[in-house]
Design a protein around this motif. Sequence first.
Motif, PDB file in Angstrom:
ATOM      1  N   VAL A 139       1.465 -10.140 -93.663  1.00 20.33           N
ATOM      2  CA  VAL A 139       0.650 -10.855 -92.689  1.00 20.33           C
ATOM      3  C   VAL A 139      -0.791 -10.387 -92.836  1.00 20.33           C
ATOM      4  O   VAL A 139      -1.042  -9.180 -92.913  1.00 20.33           O
ATOM      5  N   VAL A 140      -1.729 -11.336 -92.869  1.00 17.92           N
ATOM      6  CA  VAL A 140      -3.154 -11.016 -92.912  1.00 17.92           C
ATOM      7  C   VAL A 140      -3.805 -11.653 -91.689  1.00 17.92           C
ATOM      8  O   VAL A 140      -3.671 -12.852 -91.462  1.00 17.92           O
ATOM      9  N   LEU A 141      -4.509 -10.831 -90.901  1.00 13.27           N
ATOM     10  CA  LEU A 141      -5.280 -11.298 -89.751  1.00 13.27           C
ATOM     11  C   LEU A 141      -6.749 -11.086 -90.080  1.00 13.27           C
ATOM     12  O   LEU A 141      -7.138  -9.977 -90.453  1.00 13.27           O
ATOM     13  N   ASP A 142      -7.564 -12.135 -89.914  1.00 15.14           N
ATOM     14  CA  ASP A 142      -8.950 -12.035 -90.348  1.00 15.14           C
ATOM     15  C   ASP A 142      -9.960 -12.295 -89.237  1.00 15.14           C
ATOM     16  O   ASP A 142     -11.121 -12.542 -89.503  1.00 15.14           O
ATOM     17  N   GLY A 143      -9.548 -12.249 -87.990  1.00 15.86           N
ATOM     18  CA  GLY A 143     -10.510 -12.440 -86.912  1.00 15.86           C
ATOM     19  C   GLY A 143      -9.955 -11.969 -85.585  1.00 15.86           C
ATOM     20  O   GLY A 143      -8.769 -12.143 -85.302  1.00 15.86           O
ATOM     21  N   ASN A 144     -10.810 -11.361 -84.766  1.00 12.82           N
ATOM     22  CA  ASN A 144     -10.448 -10.905 -83.420  1.00 12.82           C
ATOM     23  C   ASN A 144      -9.133 -10.117 -83.427  1.00 12.82           C
ATOM     24  O   ASN A 144      -8.243 -10.359 -82.616  1.00 12.82           O
ATOM     25  N   VAL A 145      -9.016  -9.173 -84.334  1.00 11.88           N
ATOM     26  CA  VAL A 145      -7.769  -8.438 -84.525  1.00 11.88           C
ATOM     27  C   VAL A 145      -7.619  -7.336 -83.481  1.00 11.88           C
ATOM     28  O   VAL A 145      -8.555  -6.599 -83.188  1.00 11.88           O
ATOM     29  N   ARG A 146      -6.412  -7.241 -82.948  1.00 13.17           N
ATOM     30  CA  ARG A 146      -6.047  -6.170 -82.031  1.00 13.17           C
ATOM     31  C   ARG A 146      -4.646  -5.713 -82.415  1.00 13.17           C
ATOM     32  O   ARG A 146      -3.753  -6.529 -82.625  1.00 13.17           O
ATOM     33  N   VAL A 147      -4.456  -4.416 -82.529  1.00 15.82           N
ATOM     34  CA  VAL A 147      -3.173  -3.851 -82.939  1.00 15.82           C
ATOM     35  C   VAL A 147      -2.732  -2.827 -81.910  1.00 15.82           C
ATOM     36  O   VAL A 147      -3.518  -1.975 -81.486  1.00 15.82           O
ATOM     37  N   ILE A 148      -1.471  -2.897 -81.524  1.00 11.81           N
ATOM     38  CA  ILE A 148      -0.874  -1.927 -80.608  1.00 11.81           C
ATOM     39  C   ILE A 148       0.303  -1.292 -81.338  1.00 11.81           C
ATOM     40  O   ILE A 148       1.248  -1.991 -81.727  1.00 11.81           O
ATOM     41  N   PHE A 149       0.231   0.016 -81.537  1.00  6.51           N
ATOM     42  CA  PHE A 149       1.308   0.731 -82.206  1.00  6.51           C
ATOM     43  C   PHE A 149       2.320   1.203 -81.171  1.00  6.51           C
ATOM     44  O   PHE A 149       1.946   1.778 -80.150  1.00  6.51           O
ATOM     45  N   HIS A 150       3.590   1.000 -81.459  1.00 10.83           N
ATOM     46  CA  HIS A 150       4.665   1.462 -80.598  1.00 10.83           C
ATOM     47  C   HIS A 150       5.405   2.630 -81.250  1.00 10.83           C
ATOM     48  O   HIS A 150       6.548   2.905 -80.930  1.00 10.83           O
TER      49      HIS A 150
END
Length: 141
Positions: free
Chosen positions: A122-133
């Motif tokens: 998966v590639v996200l190229d804008g307004n990226v937010r990641v939450i690690f669990h």
Amino acid sequence: MIWRWLIPLSLAAGAFAASVETNAPVKNFSLPTFTKEGYRSVLLRGNEALFASAQQIDVAGMQLTLFTGDATNRVETVIVSPAARFFPERNVAGGEHGVRVLRDDVEMFGTNWTYDQGERKVVLDGNVRVIFHAQLKDMLK
């Protein structure tokens, strides 16, 4: 309403062969695929699908569920987007609208995204937010 819909599905992993002629969207669309052994691999669902061509399916209310492809039938990843394009011959999905990627260990949000089944990336190229669990040990060393 007149439409003709033919979808020959291969049991090979990641095969999404489609041959479609329609002048109306398909409501409550669902396209499952399976491994050579017969286990679920991918399930593409949508509130509505419009077959732009044999090479492109436009999906509104898309949910792409990725399974382990083995006897456990466990869900690995779920990708949700209000609007997406799916390219059956290349096994690629993407879109400009928001996307949410859910896994046990991480949750990602963004725009301008693509998912490549062959690379399982998966590639996200804008307004990226990641939450690690998951615990990130020694990340700053």
